[in-house]
Write a protein that holds these residues in place. Structure first.
Motif, PDB file in Angstrom:
ATOM      1  N   SER A  55      28.921  -9.449  40.283  1.00 37.46           N
ATOM      2  CA  SER A  55      29.442  -8.628  41.371  1.00 37.46           C
ATOM      3  C   SER A  55      28.708  -8.986  42.659  1.00 37.46           C
ATOM      4  O   SER A  55      27.494  -8.784  42.773  1.00 37.46           O
ATOM      5  N   SER A  56      29.453  -9.513  43.632  1.00 36.14           N
ATOM      6  CA  SER A  56      28.858  -9.862  44.929  1.00 36.14           C
ATOM      7  C   SER A  56      28.362  -8.614  45.642  1.00 36.14           C
ATOM      8  O   SER A  56      27.314  -8.639  46.292  1.00 36.14           O
ATOM      9  N   LEU A  57      29.100  -7.510  45.510  1.00 37.18           N
ATOM     10  CA  LEU A  57      28.695  -6.261  46.135  1.00 37.18           C
ATOM     11  C   LEU A  57      27.351  -5.796  45.574  1.00 37.18           C
ATOM     12  O   LEU A  57      26.465  -5.376  46.317  1.00 37.18           O
ATOM     13  N   LYS A  58      27.198  -5.914  44.275  1.00 36.23           N
ATOM     14  CA  LYS A  58      25.938  -5.523  43.646  1.00 36.23           C
ATOM     15  C   LYS A  58      24.794  -6.403  44.152  1.00 36.23           C
ATOM     16  O   LYS A  58      23.677  -5.924  44.374  1.00 36.23           O
ATOM     17  N   ASP A  59      25.060  -7.696  44.376  1.00 32.61           N
ATOM     18  CA  ASP A  59      24.062  -8.595  44.963  1.00 32.61           C
ATOM     19  C   ASP A  59      23.649  -8.114  46.353  1.00 32.61           C
ATOM     20  O   ASP A  59      22.458  -8.065  46.677  1.00 32.61           O
TER      21      ASP A  59
ATOM     22  N   MET B  18      43.616  -1.574  33.459  1.00 32.96           N
ATOM     23  CA  MET B  18      44.365  -0.337  33.668  1.00 32.96           C
ATOM     24  C   MET B  18      44.920  -0.269  35.097  1.00 32.96           C
ATOM     25  O   MET B  18      46.088   0.066  35.310  1.00 32.96           O
ATOM     26  N   MET B  19      44.100  -0.617  36.086  1.00 31.66           N
ATOM     27  CA  MET B  19      44.554  -0.564  37.484  1.00 31.66           C
ATOM     28  C   MET B  19      45.653  -1.586  37.764  1.00 31.66           C
ATOM     29  O   MET B  19      46.614  -1.279  38.473  1.00 31.66           O
ATOM     30  N   VAL B  20      45.523  -2.780  37.212  1.00 35.19           N
ATOM     31  CA  VAL B  20      46.561  -3.796  37.412  1.00 35.19           C
ATOM     32  C   VAL B  20      47.870  -3.305  36.799  1.00 35.19           C
ATOM     33  O   VAL B  20      48.938  -3.387  37.428  1.00 35.19           O
ATOM     34  N   GLY B  21      47.802  -2.781  35.588  1.00 30.56           N
ATOM     35  CA  GLY B  21      49.002  -2.269  34.923  1.00 30.56           C
ATOM     36  C   GLY B  21      49.660  -1.151  35.713  1.00 30.56           C
ATOM     37  O   GLY B  21      50.881  -1.150  35.908  1.00 30.56           O
ATOM     38  N   LYS B  22      48.875  -0.191  36.163  1.00 30.93           N
ATOM     39  CA  LYS B  22      49.426   0.922  36.952  1.00 30.93           C
ATOM     40  C   LYS B  22      50.024   0.426  38.264  1.00 30.93           C
ATOM     41  O   LYS B  22      51.075   0.908  38.697  1.00 30.93           O
ATOM     42  N   GLY B  23      49.343  -0.521  38.891  1.00 30.84           N
ATOM     43  CA  GLY B  23      49.846  -1.060  40.150  1.00 30.84           C
ATOM     44  C   GLY B  23      51.167  -1.786  39.975  1.00 30.84           C
ATOM     45  O   GLY B  23      52.073  -1.664  40.799  1.00 30.84           O
ATOM     46  N   LEU B  24      51.287  -2.537  38.871  1.00 31.20           N
ATOM     47  CA  LEU B  24      52.547  -3.244  38.605  1.00 31.20           C
ATOM     48  C   LEU B  24      53.678  -2.259  38.347  1.00 31.20           C
ATOM     49  O   LEU B  24      54.810  -2.462  38.809  1.00 31.20           O
ATOM     50  N   ARG B  25      53.379  -1.193  37.603  1.00 29.86           N
ATOM     51  CA  ARG B  25      54.417  -0.179  37.334  1.00 29.86           C
ATOM     52  C   ARG B  25      54.783   0.590  38.592  1.00 29.86           C
ATOM     53  O   ARG B  25      55.941   0.958  38.775  1.00 29.86           O
TER      54      ARG B  25
ATOM     55  N   GLY C  18      33.481  -1.658  30.970  1.00 26.94           N
ATOM     56  CA  GLY C  18      34.215  -0.693  31.791  1.00 26.94           C
ATOM     57  C   GLY C  18      34.983  -1.355  32.918  1.00 26.94           C
ATOM     58  O   GLY C  18      36.094  -0.935  33.265  1.00 26.94           O
ATOM     59  N   SER C  19      34.409  -2.408  33.498  1.00 28.42           N
ATOM     60  CA  SER C  19      35.094  -3.133  34.568  1.00 28.42           C
ATOM     61  C   SER C  19      36.344  -3.834  34.041  1.00 28.42           C
ATOM     62  O   SER C  19      37.396  -3.803  34.685  1.00 28.42           O
ATOM     63  N   VAL C  20      36.229  -4.443  32.878  1.00 25.93           N
ATOM     64  CA  VAL C  20      37.399  -5.112  32.285  1.00 25.93           C
ATOM     65  C   VAL C  20      38.478  -4.071  31.981  1.00 25.93           C
ATOM     66  O   VAL C  20      39.649  -4.238  32.356  1.00 25.93           O
TER      67      VAL C  20
ATOM     68  N   GLY D  53      42.410  -3.752  41.218  1.00 25.84           N
ATOM     69  CA  GLY D  53      42.249  -3.939  39.775  1.00 25.84           C
ATOM     70  C   GLY D  53      41.867  -5.372  39.436  1.00 25.84           C
ATOM     71  O   GLY D  53      41.059  -5.608  38.541  1.00 25.84           O
ATOM     72  N   GLY D  54      42.439  -6.320  40.153  1.00 31.70           N
ATOM     73  CA  GLY D  54      42.105  -7.728  39.929  1.00 31.70           C
ATOM     74  C   GLY D  54      40.655  -8.031  40.247  1.00 31.70           C
ATOM     75  O   GLY D  54      39.986  -8.768  39.511  1.00 31.70           O
ATOM     76  N   VAL D  55      40.144  -7.451  41.320  1.00 32.10           N
ATOM     77  CA  VAL D  55      38.742  -7.647  41.695  1.00 32.10           C
ATOM     78  C   VAL D  55      37.834  -7.039  40.632  1.00 32.10           C
ATOM     79  O   VAL D  55      36.846  -7.654  40.207  1.00 32.10           O
ATOM     80  N   VAL D  56      38.170  -5.830  40.178  1.00 28.41           N
ATOM     81  CA  VAL D  56      37.365  -5.152  39.151  1.00 28.41           C
ATOM     82  C   VAL D  56      37.428  -5.934  37.835  1.00 28.41           C
ATOM     83  O   VAL D  56      36.414  -6.111  37.152  1.00 28.41           O
TER      84      VAL D  56
END
Length: 96
Positions: free
Chosen positions: A53-57, A21-28, A14-16, A41-44
Motif C-alpha cells: 500500500s503506497s498510502l501506508k508507506d 465486494m466493492m467491484v461486484g457492487k459497482g458493476l451491479r 480483508g483488502s482482497v 474496489g480495484g485499488v483495494v
C-alpha cells in the motif's frame, strides 16, 4: 515505487475480500457512482493481491518525520534548559 510488502495477514485478506465486494457492487450499480465504486474496489483489491500500500508507506514516512522533529525539539529544549541553568549560575556568581 517501493515493492516491499507492508500489508499482511488479515489486513491483506480483508483488502482482497473488500475489493472483490466493492467491484461486484459497482458493476451491479452501474453509472458514474458504480464506476467510482469499481475503481476504489480495484485499488483495494490490488492492495490485497500485491501486499503493498503506497498510502501506508506515505503514512509511515510522515510518522518517521514527526518522530525526527520531536527528537530535535526535545534536544533543543534540553539545550535551552542547560543554557538557562548556566545563566542562573553565572548570575548568582556575579552578584555574590
Amino acid at each position: 515505487m517501493n515493492d516491499s510488502k507492508n500489508v499482511h495477514g488479515l489486513e491483506r485478506l480483508g483488502s482482497v475480500a473488500g475489493g472483490v465486494m466493492m467491484v461486484g457492487k459497482g458493476l451491479r450499480r452501474g453509472g458514474i457512482f458504480g464506476l467510482i465504486q469499481v475503481a476504489i474496489g480495484g485499488v483495494v483489491l490490488a492492495r490485497g493481491i500485491t501486499g503493498h500500500s503506497s498510502l501506508k508507506d506515505k503514512l509511515e514516512q510522515g510518522r518517521q518525520e514527526m518522530n525526527t522533529v520531536r527528537t530535535k525539539i526535545e534536544r533543543v529544549g534540553a539545550e535551552l534548559k542547560n543554557l538557562k541553568t548556566s545563566a542562573e549560575v553565572a548570575s548568582e556568581k556575579s552578584t555574590v
